[in-house]
Motif scaffolding. Sequence first.
Motif, PDB file in Angstrom:
ATOM      1  N   UNK A 118      -4.200  -1.330  11.116  1.00 58.79           N
ATOM      2  CA  UNK A 118      -5.798  -1.854  11.192  1.00 58.79           C
ATOM      3  C   UNK A 118      -7.039  -1.684  11.107  1.00 58.79           C
ATOM      4  N   UNK A 119      -6.809  -0.098  12.529  1.00 56.98           N
ATOM      5  CA  UNK A 119      -8.201   0.271  12.559  1.00 56.98           C
ATOM      6  C   UNK A 119      -8.418   1.196  11.905  1.00 56.98           C
ATOM      7  N   UNK A 120      -7.754   2.715  11.423  1.00 61.60           N
ATOM      8  CA  UNK A 120      -7.733   3.648  10.513  1.00 61.60           C
ATOM      9  C   UNK A 120      -7.946   3.378   8.925  1.00 61.60           C
ATOM     10  N   UNK A 121      -6.289   3.012   9.011  1.00 60.69           N
ATOM     11  CA  UNK A 121      -6.767   2.286   7.698  1.00 60.69           C
ATOM     12  C   UNK A 121      -6.581   1.244   6.945  1.00 60.69           C
ATOM     13  N   UNK A 122      -7.390   0.165   7.786  1.00 58.36           N
ATOM     14  CA  UNK A 122      -8.532  -0.807   7.879  1.00 58.36           C
ATOM     15  C   UNK A 122      -7.101  -1.934   6.779  1.00 58.36           C
TER      16      UNK A 122
ATOM     17  N   UNK B 192       5.615   0.741  17.601  1.00 59.07           N
ATOM     18  CA  UNK B 192       5.284  -0.490  17.069  1.00 59.07           C
ATOM     19  C   UNK B 192       3.632  -0.411  17.174  1.00 59.07           C
ATOM     20  N   UNK B 193       3.075  -1.157  18.548  1.00 54.09           N
ATOM     21  CA  UNK B 193       1.701  -0.433  18.299  1.00 54.09           C
ATOM     22  C   UNK B 193       1.419   0.154  18.236  1.00 54.09           C
ATOM     23  N   UNK B 194       1.294   1.191  18.379  1.00 53.28           N
ATOM     24  CA  UNK B 194       0.666   2.288  17.232  1.00 53.28           C
ATOM     25  C   UNK B 194       0.298   2.740  16.253  1.00 53.28           C
ATOM     26  N   UNK B 195       1.187   1.821  15.909  1.00 50.39           N
ATOM     27  CA  UNK B 195       1.049   2.007  14.349  1.00 50.39           C
ATOM     28  C   UNK B 195       0.917   0.854  13.713  1.00 50.39           C
ATOM     29  N   UNK B 196       0.765  -0.577  14.777  1.00 52.52           N
ATOM     30  CA  UNK B 196      -0.113  -1.607  14.014  1.00 52.52           C
ATOM     31  C   UNK B 196      -1.563  -0.884  14.367  1.00 52.52           C
ATOM     32  N   UNK B 197      -2.422  -0.095  15.399  1.00 51.34           N
ATOM     33  CA  UNK B 197      -2.841   0.061  16.024  1.00 51.34           C
ATOM     34  C   UNK B 197      -4.001   0.522  14.520  1.00 51.34           C
ATOM     35  N   UNK B 198      -2.881   2.129  13.984  1.00 50.53           N
ATOM     36  CA  UNK B 198      -3.309   2.938  13.402  1.00 50.53           C
ATOM     37  C   UNK B 198      -3.532   2.051  11.584  1.00 50.53           C
TER      38      UNK B 198
ATOM     39  N   UNK C 293       0.502  -1.608  -0.134  1.00 48.35           N
ATOM     40  CA  UNK C 293       0.201  -0.276   0.329  1.00 48.35           C
ATOM     41  C   UNK C 293       0.626   1.198  -0.050  1.00 48.35           C
ATOM     42  N   UNK C 294       0.344   1.765  -1.131  1.00 49.35           N
ATOM     43  CA  UNK C 294       0.695   3.561  -0.701  1.00 49.35           C
ATOM     44  C   UNK C 294       0.833   4.217  -0.260  1.00 49.35           C
ATOM     45  N   UNK C 295       0.381   4.837   1.098  1.00 46.30           N
ATOM     46  CA  UNK C 295       0.118   5.460   2.075  1.00 46.30           C
ATOM     47  C   UNK C 295       0.215   6.665   1.725  1.00 46.30           C
ATOM     48  N   UNK C 296       1.818   6.626   1.903  1.00 48.32           N
ATOM     49  CA  UNK C 296       1.605   7.710   2.022  1.00 48.32           C
ATOM     50  C   UNK C 296       2.839   8.426   0.555  1.00 48.32           C
ATOM     51  N   UNK C 297       3.105   9.747  -0.134  1.00 49.58           N
ATOM     52  CA  UNK C 297       3.956  10.223  -1.080  1.00 49.58           C
ATOM     53  C   UNK C 297       5.554   9.393  -0.603  1.00 49.58           C
ATOM     54  N   UNK C 298       5.827   9.140  -0.775  1.00 48.51           N
ATOM     55  CA  UNK C 298       7.684   8.432   0.175  1.00 48.51           C
ATOM     56  C   UNK C 298       8.586   9.570  -0.220  1.00 48.51           C
TER      57      UNK C 298
ATOM     58  N   UNK D 118      -0.849  12.806  10.180  1.00 41.16           N
ATOM     59  CA  UNK D 118       0.096  12.381   8.976  1.00 41.16           C
ATOM     60  C   UNK D 118       1.565  11.844   9.643  1.00 41.16           C
ATOM     61  N   UNK D 119       2.529  12.563  10.790  1.00 39.83           N
ATOM     62  CA  UNK D 119       3.131  11.227  11.954  1.00 39.83           C
ATOM     63  C   UNK D 119       3.046   9.695  11.513  1.00 39.83           C
ATOM     64  N   UNK D 120       1.837   9.237  11.325  1.00 43.30           N
ATOM     65  CA  UNK D 120       1.722   8.046  11.799  1.00 43.30           C
ATOM     66  C   UNK D 120       1.907   7.758  10.032  1.00 43.30           C
ATOM     67  N   UNK D 121       0.871   7.991   9.467  1.00 42.72           N
ATOM     68  CA  UNK D 121       1.690   7.705   7.778  1.00 42.72           C
ATOM     69  C   UNK D 121       2.788   7.706   7.455  1.00 42.72           C
ATOM     70  N   UNK D 122       3.840   8.900   8.277  1.00 44.35           N
ATOM     71  CA  UNK D 122       5.367   8.956   7.651  1.00 44.35           C
ATOM     72  C   UNK D 122       5.981   7.882   8.288  1.00 44.35           C
ATOM     73  N   UNK D 123       5.926   7.690   9.231  1.00 47.12           N
ATOM     74  CA  UNK D 123       6.207   6.445   9.845  1.00 47.12           C
ATOM     75  C   UNK D 123       5.972   4.913   9.454  1.00 47.12           C
ATOM     76  N   UNK D 124       4.628   4.681   9.033  1.00 48.73           N
ATOM     77  CA  UNK D 124       4.503   3.596   8.463  1.00 48.73           C
ATOM     78  C   UNK D 124       4.996   3.386   7.355  1.00 48.73           C
TER      79      UNK D 124
END
Length: 588
Positions: A574-578, A566-572, A321-326, A518-524
Amino acid sequence: MYMDKSRLDRKSGNATQSVEALHQLASSYFVDRDGTMRRLHEIQISTGAIKVTETRTGPLGCNSYDNLDSVSSVLLQSTESKLHLQGLQIIFPPYLQEKFVQSALSYIMCNGEGEYVCQNSQCRCQCAEEFPQCNCPITDIQIMEYTLANMAKSWAEAYKDLENSDEFKSFMKRLPSNHFLTIGSIHQHWGNDWDLQNRYKLLQSSMEAQRQKIQRTARKLFGLSVRCRHNPNHQLPRERTIQQWLARVQSLLYCNENGFWGTFLESQRSCVCHGSTTLCQRPIPCIIGGNNSCAMCSLANISLCGSCNKGYKLYRGRCEPQNVDSERSEQFISFETDLDFQDLELKYLLQKMDSRLYVHTTFVSNEIRLDTFFDPRWRKRMSLTLKSNKNRMDFIHMVIGMSMRICQMRNSSLDPMFFVYVNPFSGSHSEGWNMPFGEFGYPRWEKVRLQNSQCYNWTLLLGNRWKTFFETVHIYLRSRTRLATVLRNETGQGPVDLSDPNKRQSYTQGGQFYSSSSVMLLLLDIRDRINRLAPPVAPGKPQLDLFSCMLKHRLKLTNSEIIRVNHALDLYNTEILKQSDQMTAKLC
């Protein structure tokens, strides 16, 4: 045998002679049964004066038995219009008749191995101690078991006939080969092939008739075995369901190579080869269409994806998945430099040991000295380390290949064996992984002899596909056999030199402010880009977690802080980006 004397009188001039002839013919029944019955039936058809009925009941039996033909001495008794045969018991006095009949039946029905008794219209042999199996028709049972075995072979041959039919072969040829076929997609092609459907219906009707025949024979077999100590060992052949046919097609597509064959497991996308071999598996195509991210398989390697659908990006033959512009995450961590080359260029420069690819490292070994010969009968260990954790933590290093020059004595023809462990961000051996040479698409060492020399260049090209992080590389050398030989090693560079920024890649740049989303997308995106550089693993196995190693050794986060990130990134994710979470294995 019933007689109509009026018709006998009309058909023959002398009725008395005709009756006498029939008496003589009937008396030959036990001498030539088939011939007698054939002749009597001919008379019955031609004259219509007699009616012949063959029965298994009579004075010698209380119910039914099969060996009446063995009685050779009989008497004829005739009434006005009926002629029938009587046994020898008629010449015995009444008090001996029952005993005679009992003895005769025991001899005839039980072969002298027991006593023939009848109770409640059921007759059987009461076996003597020395003949416990006298009630068991072994020969008949063996014949039926042999018949059932042949029926089972015919059952399997019917399936083979369908697989060898023109309709089935044409169906297999028409199946797409440029992408992976699931059971569902094969079922769709199966249902749309009308020629194959007609051939399959013929198979089903013939198998139904065969199944009923097998069931009837099996019932007879078990009926004969009621009074036997022999238990029939028979199982009805299983009918191949449509699901099994589809799985069979899948196995023929992907597990039929090099003269070997096996069974395909769709859940694992791999073959279980028969005959203790692993050579039956063909390259498994990539999955496209539906909800999958891949649009087309690679033409160079059909197992990998060649192009992705919108919203996904291609990396190492798979779409993510391309969630954010690399380009935004490049501000924080960059894996590219001005010295990036194509793989063919890298290979050439590595073999030439071009200085542009050098990264100065520290050579560490208690077992080997550079430019000296050593005995490789025992394992030799050496390490190349950067020690960036102590000098500059804001740079990371990528290994794109390795080149090693090893010289051998003239009388030696043995090649060394390499075991290489890579530590991505530290020097600890426990936080490293083993390079899987030649496995899962990973490259192998290439050996080139130098002119007019006993020295060889050993080159491992990882290239842009398998390049990865490294801080320390542990190399173990060993000869292929425990024979004495001497090698000369010219590997290694001088002390650590961090003055040339063109040969390292920065990961701490930029100071812009971003929203929490945006921070979560960047970290992912950063985590995905880092973990993509993990080594290959077997199908179904999780990839190594390099992201957590970088957090620990470069950002100096504690274990609890790494877990929270890692837990915060996993939660975002699965729950937000599905989106499904990618399982990783802990390394650091």
